[in-house]
Design an enzyme around this catalytic site. Structure first.
Site, mmCIF file in Angstrom:
data_model
loop_
_atom_site.group_PDB
_atom_site.id
_atom_site.type_symbol
_atom_site.label_atom_id
_atom_site.label_comp_id
_atom_site.label_asym_id
_atom_site.label_seq_id
_atom_site.Cartn_x
_atom_site.Cartn_y
_atom_site.Cartn_z
ATOM 1 N N ASN A 18 -10.073 -10.409 16.137
ATOM 2 C CA ASN A 18 -8.632 -10.260 15.931
ATOM 3 C C ASN A 18 -8.269 -8.807 16.230
ATOM 4 O O ASN A 18 -8.510 -7.927 15.414
ATOM 5 C CB ASN A 18 -8.324 -10.626 14.466
ATOM 6 C CG ASN A 18 -6.878 -10.368 14.085
ATOM 7 O OD1 ASN A 18 -6.042 -10.091 14.939
ATOM 8 N ND2 ASN A 18 -6.589 -10.454 12.790
ATOM 9 N N TRP A 19 -7.714 -8.576 17.418
ATOM 10 C CA TRP A 19 -7.470 -7.196 17.848
ATOM 11 C C TRP A 19 -6.216 -6.601 17.213
ATOM 12 O O TRP A 19 -5.897 -5.418 17.447
ATOM 13 C CB TRP A 19 -7.367 -7.128 19.385
ATOM 14 C CG TRP A 19 -8.678 -7.375 20.089
ATOM 15 C CD1 TRP A 19 -9.898 -7.590 19.487
ATOM 16 C CD2 TRP A 19 -8.920 -7.443 21.496
ATOM 17 N NE1 TRP A 19 -10.880 -7.784 20.439
ATOM 18 C CE2 TRP A 19 -10.301 -7.699 21.679
ATOM 19 C CE3 TRP A 19 -8.113 -7.313 22.625
ATOM 20 C CZ2 TRP A 19 -10.878 -7.827 22.956
ATOM 21 C CZ3 TRP A 19 -8.690 -7.432 23.897
ATOM 22 C CH2 TRP A 19 -10.060 -7.687 24.054
ATOM 23 N N LYS A 20 -5.490 -7.395 16.473
ATOM 24 C CA LYS A 20 -4.266 -6.918 15.800
ATOM 25 C C LYS A 20 -3.405 -6.115 16.792
ATOM 26 O O LYS A 20 -3.216 -6.555 17.911
ATOM 27 C CB LYS A 20 -4.632 -6.124 14.544
ATOM 28 C CG LYS A 20 -5.539 -6.923 13.604
ATOM 29 C CD LYS A 20 -5.755 -6.254 12.266
ATOM 30 C CE LYS A 20 -6.719 -7.083 11.419
ATOM 31 N NZ LYS A 20 -6.932 -6.539 10.095
ATOM 32 N N HIS A 65 -2.125 -14.988 8.374
ATOM 33 C CA HIS A 65 -2.889 -13.765 8.058
ATOM 34 C C HIS A 65 -2.112 -12.962 7.013
ATOM 35 O O HIS A 65 -0.881 -12.866 7.077
ATOM 36 C CB HIS A 65 -3.099 -12.933 9.322
ATOM 37 C CG HIS A 65 -4.097 -11.836 9.128
ATOM 38 N ND1 HIS A 65 -3.804 -10.698 8.411
ATOM 39 C CD2 HIS A 65 -5.379 -11.714 9.521
ATOM 40 C CE1 HIS A 65 -4.876 -9.922 8.379
ATOM 41 N NE2 HIS A 65 -5.850 -10.515 9.046
ATOM 42 N N GLU A 103 -10.156 -14.869 3.851
ATOM 43 C CA GLU A 103 -10.008 -13.421 4.070
ATOM 44 C C GLU A 103 -9.458 -12.775 2.817
ATOM 45 O O GLU A 103 -8.232 -12.570 2.714
ATOM 46 C CB GLU A 103 -9.014 -13.176 5.211
ATOM 47 C CG GLU A 103 -9.560 -13.428 6.577
ATOM 48 C CD GLU A 103 -9.064 -12.369 7.555
ATOM 49 O OE1 GLU A 103 -9.854 -11.958 8.394
ATOM 50 O OE2 GLU A 103 -7.907 -11.936 7.448
ATOM 51 N N SER A 146 -14.048 -6.895 6.845
ATOM 52 C CA SER A 146 -15.065 -5.860 7.062
ATOM 53 C C SER A 146 -16.390 -6.393 7.598
ATOM 54 O O SER A 146 -17.456 -5.870 7.264
ATOM 55 C CB SER A 146 -15.316 -5.068 5.775
ATOM 56 O OG SER A 146 -14.118 -4.481 5.323
ATOM 57 N N GLY A 155 -11.755 -8.020 12.476
ATOM 58 C CA GLY A 155 -10.695 -7.138 12.932
ATOM 59 C C GLY A 155 -11.281 -5.925 13.631
ATOM 60 O O GLY A 155 -11.677 -5.980 14.800
HETATM 61 P P1 PGA Z 1 -11.381 -6.259 9.354
HETATM 62 O O1 PGA Z 1 -10.122 -7.229 9.513
HETATM 63 O O2 PGA Z 1 -12.552 -6.924 10.030
HETATM 64 O O3 PGA Z 1 -10.962 -5.004 10.043
HETATM 65 O O4 PGA Z 1 -11.604 -6.097 7.884
HETATM 66 C C1 PGA Z 1 -10.263 -8.596 9.339
HETATM 67 C C2 PGA Z 1 -8.930 -9.254 9.512
HETATM 68 O O5 PGA Z 1 -7.933 -8.766 8.917
HETATM 69 O O6 PGA Z 1 -8.825 -10.260 10.252
#
Ligand code: PGA
Length: 251
Positions: free
Chosen positions: A8-10, A96, A168, A215, A236
């Site tokens: 998930n590249w946000k 999300h 999550e 994480s 992420g």
């Molecule tokens: P993260 O994000 O791996 O940076 O904790 C996960 C997410 O929000 O999908």
């Protein structure tokens, strides 16, 4: 059941950075991804079209980070599920915690989006998870149950339909996490039990995957995937770097 590795590249990468990462990943994973793994990248909206054409000839699948149009009507400043479908998205992240907060989405709206996605043949990735306060209270199970029941209202899975639930916990999203493995396993087992009250058992076993997010990185991927209750991961930060995402895919 396949193991899902979903990046998930946000909004972390610029268009140029997304292109560079997609080219590098596409090169590395053009032919060979270990069997039984489904790799998905979800770029930001602006980058979907470009990334789609880069990864088309590779083994990597395309996902989106949501869409915000309602019943197919035109909405200024929005993104439509039909556009995602046309660009070749196979998956879409919905619910999300960041999107719930930023766009004030409630479970009913998310349910509506899940139904629209399924109607268009996209595989919904429904994100659920509690914050630290709920975790510390004795309301955690109720909270998760509520998100599942409301999010999945009137969802009927046909034979070949798929659904991914991403657990999550908000408190474990980087830089705060990850959750400990025994907590992840306990929560995934709880989610499976709750899903049994919503979906028929045969559908649950065959059509639904439960993945963990929060994480996940190259150092903890092996341990997390080692839990029989974990069908995959939603990543992420660590998915936006070539070396770390490649190591995760090859764990
Ligand atoms: P993260 O994000 O791996 O940076 O904790 C996960 C997410 O929000 O999908």
């Amino acid at each position: 059941m396949k193991k899902y590795i979903i990046g998930n590249w946000k909004t972390v990468l610029s268009p140029k950075q997304s292109e560079k990462l997609a080219i590098a990943l596409g090169k590395k994973f053009k032919q060979k991804i270990k069997t039984g793994r489904e790799v998905v990248i979800c770029p930001s909206y602006l980058d979907i079209a470009n990334v789609a054409s880069i990864i088309k000839p590779t083994k990597i699948n395309l996902g989106a980070q949501g869409f915000f149009s309602g019943n197919y009507q035109a909405i200024t400043g929005s993104v439509s599920v039909l556009a995602l479908k046309e660009l070749g998205c196979k998956y879409v992240i919905l619910g999300h915690s960041e999107a719930r907060l930023a766009y004030k989405l409630d479970d009913m709206q998310i349910n509506h989006q899940i139904r629209l996605a399924a109607e268009q043949g996209l595989i919904p990735i429904l994100c659920i998870g509690e914050d630290q306060e709920t975790r510390a209270s004795n309301q955690k199970e109720m909270f998760i149950k509520n998100q599942l029941v409301k999010g999945l209202t009137n969802i009927r899975l046909r034979d070949n339909d798929k659904l991914i639930i991403a657990y999550e916990p908000i408190w474990a999203i980087s830089p705060n996490g990850p959750a400990q493995l025994d907590e992840i396993t306990r929560m995934h087992t709880l989610i499976r039990r709750l899903l049994l009250e919503i979906l028929p058992a045969n559908r649950l076993n065959k059509n639904v995957a439960i993945v963990y997010g929060g994480s996940v990185d190259a150092n903890n991927i092996k341990e997390i995937m080692g839990s029989a209750a974990v069908d995959g991961v939603l990543i992420g930060k660590a998915s936006t770097d070539f070396d770390s995402f490649s190591s995760i895919i090859n764990y």
